[in-house]
Enzyme design. Sequence first.
Site, short mmCIF file in Angstrom:
data_model
loop_
_atom_site.label_atom_id
_atom_site.label_comp_id
_atom_site.label_asym_id
_atom_site.label_seq_id
_atom_site.Cartn_x
_atom_site.Cartn_y
_atom_site.Cartn_z
N HIS A 1 -8.09 -3.05 8.23
CA HIS A 1 -8.42 -3.44 6.86
C HIS A 1 -9.68 -2.76 6.35
O HIS A 1 -10.29 -3.21 5.39
CB HIS A 1 -8.63 -4.95 6.77
CG HIS A 1 -7.54 -5.76 7.37
ND1 HIS A 1 -6.24 -5.65 6.94
CD2 HIS A 1 -7.53 -6.67 8.37
CE1 HIS A 1 -5.48 -6.48 7.66
NE2 HIS A 1 -6.24 -7.10 8.54
N HIS B 1 -1.17 -7.43 6.41
CA HIS B 1 -0.85 -7.09 7.80
C HIS B 1 0.49 -6.40 7.90
O HIS B 1 1.20 -6.53 8.89
CB HIS B 1 -0.85 -8.34 8.68
CG HIS B 1 -2.19 -8.97 8.77
ND1 HIS B 1 -2.63 -9.88 7.85
CD2 HIS B 1 -3.21 -8.79 9.63
CE1 HIS B 1 -3.86 -10.25 8.14
NE2 HIS B 1 -4.24 -9.60 9.21
#
Lengths: 331, 331, 213, 213
Positions: free
Chosen positions: A57, A219
């Site tokens: 991320h 995700h």
Amino acid sequence: MKKLINDPQDVVEETLQGFAAAHADLVEVSLDPAFVRRAGGAVAGKVGLVSGGGSGHEPLHAGFVGRGMLDAAVPGAVFTSPTPDQVAPAFEAADSGAGVLAIVKNYTGDVLNFETAVELAEAEDRRVLSVVVNDDVAVEDSLYTAGRRGVAGTLAVEKIAGAAAERGDDLDAVADVARRVVANVRSMGVALSACTVPHVGRPSFDLADDEIEIGIGIHGEPGRHKVPMASADEITDQLLAPVVEDLSLADGEDVLLFVNGIGGTPLSELYVVYRRARSVLEAQGVRVTRSLVGSYVTSLEMQGASVTVLRLDPELTTLWDAPVHTAALRW
Amino acid sequence: MKKLINDPQDVVEETLQGFAAAHADLVEVSLDPAFVRRAGGAVAGKVGLVSGGGSGHEPLHAGFVGRGMLDAAVPGAVFTSPTPDQVAPAFEAADSGAGVLAIVKNYTGDVLNFETAVELAEAEDRRVLSVVVNDDVAVEDSLYTAGRRGVAGTLAVEKIAGAAAERGDDLDAVADVARRVVANVRSMGVALSACTVPHVGRPSFDLADDEIEIGIGIHGEPGRHKVPMASADEITDQLLAPVVEDLSLADGEDVLLFVNGIGGTPLSELYVVYRRARSVLEAQGVRVTRSLVGSYVTSLEMQGASVTVLRLDPELTTLWDAPVHTAALRW
Amino acid sequence: MTLDVTWALLWVRLTAESVRAAKDELTELDRVIGDGDHGENLDRGFTAVSAKLGALEEQPARIDEVLKIVATTLMSKVGGASGPLYGTAFLRAAKVTGIPELDSQGVVALLEAALEGITARGHAEAGQKTMVDAWQPAVDAAEAAAGAGDDPERVLAAAARAAADGARSTTPMVATKGRASYLGERSAGHEDPGAASTRLILDAAVRAAEERG
Amino acid sequence: MTLDVTWALLWVRLTAESVRAAKDELTELDRVIGDGDHGENLDRGFTAVSAKLGALEEQPARIDEVLKIVATTLMSKVGGASGPLYGTAFLRAAKVTGIPELDSQGVVALLEAALEGITARGHAEAGQKTMVDAWQPAVDAAEAAAGAGDDPERVLAAAARAAADGARSTTPMVATKGRASYLGERSAGHEDPGAASTRLILDAAVRAAEERG
Ligand SMILES: Nc1ncnc2c1ncn2[C@@H]1O[C@H](COP(=O)(O)OP(=O)(O)O)[C@@H](O)[C@H]1O
Ligand SMILES: Nc1ncnc2c1ncn2[C@@H]1O[C@H](COP(=O)(O)OP(=O)(O)O)[C@@H](O)[C@H]1O
Ligand SMILES: [Mg+2]
Ligand SMILES: [Mg+2]
Ligand SMILES: [Mg+2]
Ligand SMILES: [Mg+2]
């Protein structure tokens, strides 16, 4: 799968090594257990802020370690929450004695691992409070899900709680501010393409050339539904509407509008989305008094964007404006 | 082609509108002719800095308009240099009477259009000097090419010349500093995927799953040669070696190491490349005293990276460190 | 016909092997309705467990010592949701196995404790498309088998069979816990990765009992 | 058999139409060895020229006025390399056409001036895989045809044919000017987009002469 990586097993460690070398003025990096702390260590008298989660991320969370934001960040394997034996030392590194606030994105794995780390910390008489971020309106917060996910709104929680800690608020007060941000921030995202987790080697979902996924997490999971590809304006409207509705935004309110890139989307497209979101908000009488446009909470090379709105009050605005000096956010 | 855009014809204008709204504190945007100027206009007594080129490289150049860097930026259509009737008014907007420095990337189109704009400006008794940036070592600077291209090194020229102008250097001195950066900065890039120009609708080149293009420019053109996909370390070595050689870097010299993302590559991969480039430089006795890692000079959503090295001396270092406040670069 | 520390060590070794062999399969299940890391996570965990046991000067002498090493290693190496869940399962199991040998009731106690650990942490119940849908029928079957007087090996076998059926039963379910719940209706039609790995673990327990026997 | 302002206006209109029709083709040529914008660039330019002419209260009365409008509009709307190059070509051509009608020598002068404009700006010569490889043979052929006493229409036809051959001749060339030069040897095997658009422009000039005649 084409990536600028070496062995997939080494991605997180090598990223950390590069990050440590590039930002030695800002951070110190521990590789085993893996966590990132502010250069110079915990700040005397200041509440420590710790966040973490799976890698992939970037710049979240390590890119937000520094003055005015986090004291430590804990990266897990790609898309895998870190383990308690990484989180607990990060708590220790961040604690000057004023206690620690853990900022946790609402995923079962993150919640459970941080929970365990808090238990370990408490066993050592460390005071740790947790705030769980769950800004993703794509997921209903109900009996039928693990609850809304924490996505791009996490940046706002870290920035604003960081500023509260920096100005000297005590642990309860910092946690209160963080919870106030959580209560007032909502996001929704879209994917134009999937991403490929290095050790998996194939895309996280399949998407036809004329389809997009609305309501994605960060995700690589597919979204709530596939819809046909549409114009930026139409897509932006689909992202913004549930955000505005969930916040029950009223005429005359002030907001921060944050258009976030998911990793593989060019900045120019983010400004096209921002343009539309802003004009829709303004048409509803909402005043966009603060803005952020860029790729800050990403899913590897996934193409797409999310729209985040934070309802502002004068105090949150002041804390948002307070100086910040991290690798990824600075003013 | 999946992009967060509306009509391909409107991409540049809508990006500018979003940019203007998000950064109203920093810039004012003219849509016809299209150019971006510092909010508040030309700074009295200061040399004006203007750059520009085709769009699709965001945040370059508009993202670098602000204190300590550019006074105006001129975006053309995607990958198409702007026209003289955009550039000339940008010169005017940037000129407080102290003259204007034009920073031009070395492409036939950019050079010719800026040249014409300079002729127009001179006809109005405006003093404009030009510096042509040509840092791309992938292209031989010879009779057999249009000369080396200007790529990511342009950022360093704009930052450092911007700082020189801000401290009050006169036009000749600012141009000298800019030329000194040009003489000491070199870059080389790799593409893992092509990009798609909105109005073209298909990728700019074809690349097999196990191939990459070494020596790419920033306009979707293929590179100097296709090579088989390799590890990040191997690729980094292929990018760095010609850069170091062309600069004739010697033991004990100081450099800025800038790893630039081409648009669709995650930050984590850039740090993996940075890690390798830095350790190779250090093994050669070169000291990496300044660093930058991020996607600043891009080709739409192309995946890949470039490595830029700038030989530093104390003055260039001071100018690099000087405050900058733009949408994309700030310290 | 009781189970001792040799069985426990063999259980761990066979689990590590079968997780390694099924790594891609588990990851693929998780790619479809989760985030594609379950195989990688468990393999990282059990590889670490094997390394930890291999590095010991002396092998543990008791079942609970083995299970405690498994617990703490999984907890500290796996991450994700499954790390704390399996970690707590083995930790609770260790607490009830501080005895030299397990008879049928001992096996039941081990399995019950593991399930309790998972539900205490994860607050899931059967029907939510999680590993609980494998553990719950396993415990039920073990209790029934032990009640009917089966020996430990057959109690384990009954549990493993029930876990396998339970894992299969997750396929049509719509997830309401864990990452798959984000997909809503789209989670139906795919087996839950954690239930699948539970089947592997209990299957290894049976094979360990057989090989040792 | 001379050419007047009607011809010039028709030339511009036919060019705009054929650039529009060939837009994707030109862009595709440029995608392969350049940056994929040549068709878009020229179409934007000639669309603007048509709009500019359409918006005039009164149509221009002289050839050079038409060419000057083309020149300044291309210069200010096309961008890229081709904008200033074609812009300068038409500007220089306008300078030698300040006369009511063009005879054969007038056509030759127009073409020579255009070529001079292109080489003055771009410093390319024949053989470097640019639009010069179409313009140079066009000028040579026009000079020869006029020398042989052909009328303006046939002079233009000779130029257009030579330009077409010239454009084709760029295919095997390795570029040493313009964006395609970055490709080195890999630029061989593809026609140069600027040479291809030159062919279209001269072809439109011939058709304008024919239709008007
Ligand atoms: N609340 C819960 N209770 C029980 N099991 C759960 C719960 N949440 C998730 N799981 C199990 O964890 C598995 C996923 O594990 P893993 O992929 O390793 O972690 P993550 O979901 O964090 O990526 C799921 O397949 C499911 O069986
Ligand atoms: N130096 C030059 N002299 C003559 N023609 C040139 C030169 N450089 C480029 N060209 C022509 O310009 C064409 C490309 O135009 P265009 O694609 O519109 O601009 P750009 O290359 O800036 O994208 C080439 O195909 C070539 O014919
Ligand atoms: Mg995970
Ligand atoms: Mg171009
Ligand atoms: Mg998972
Ligand atoms: Mg072109």
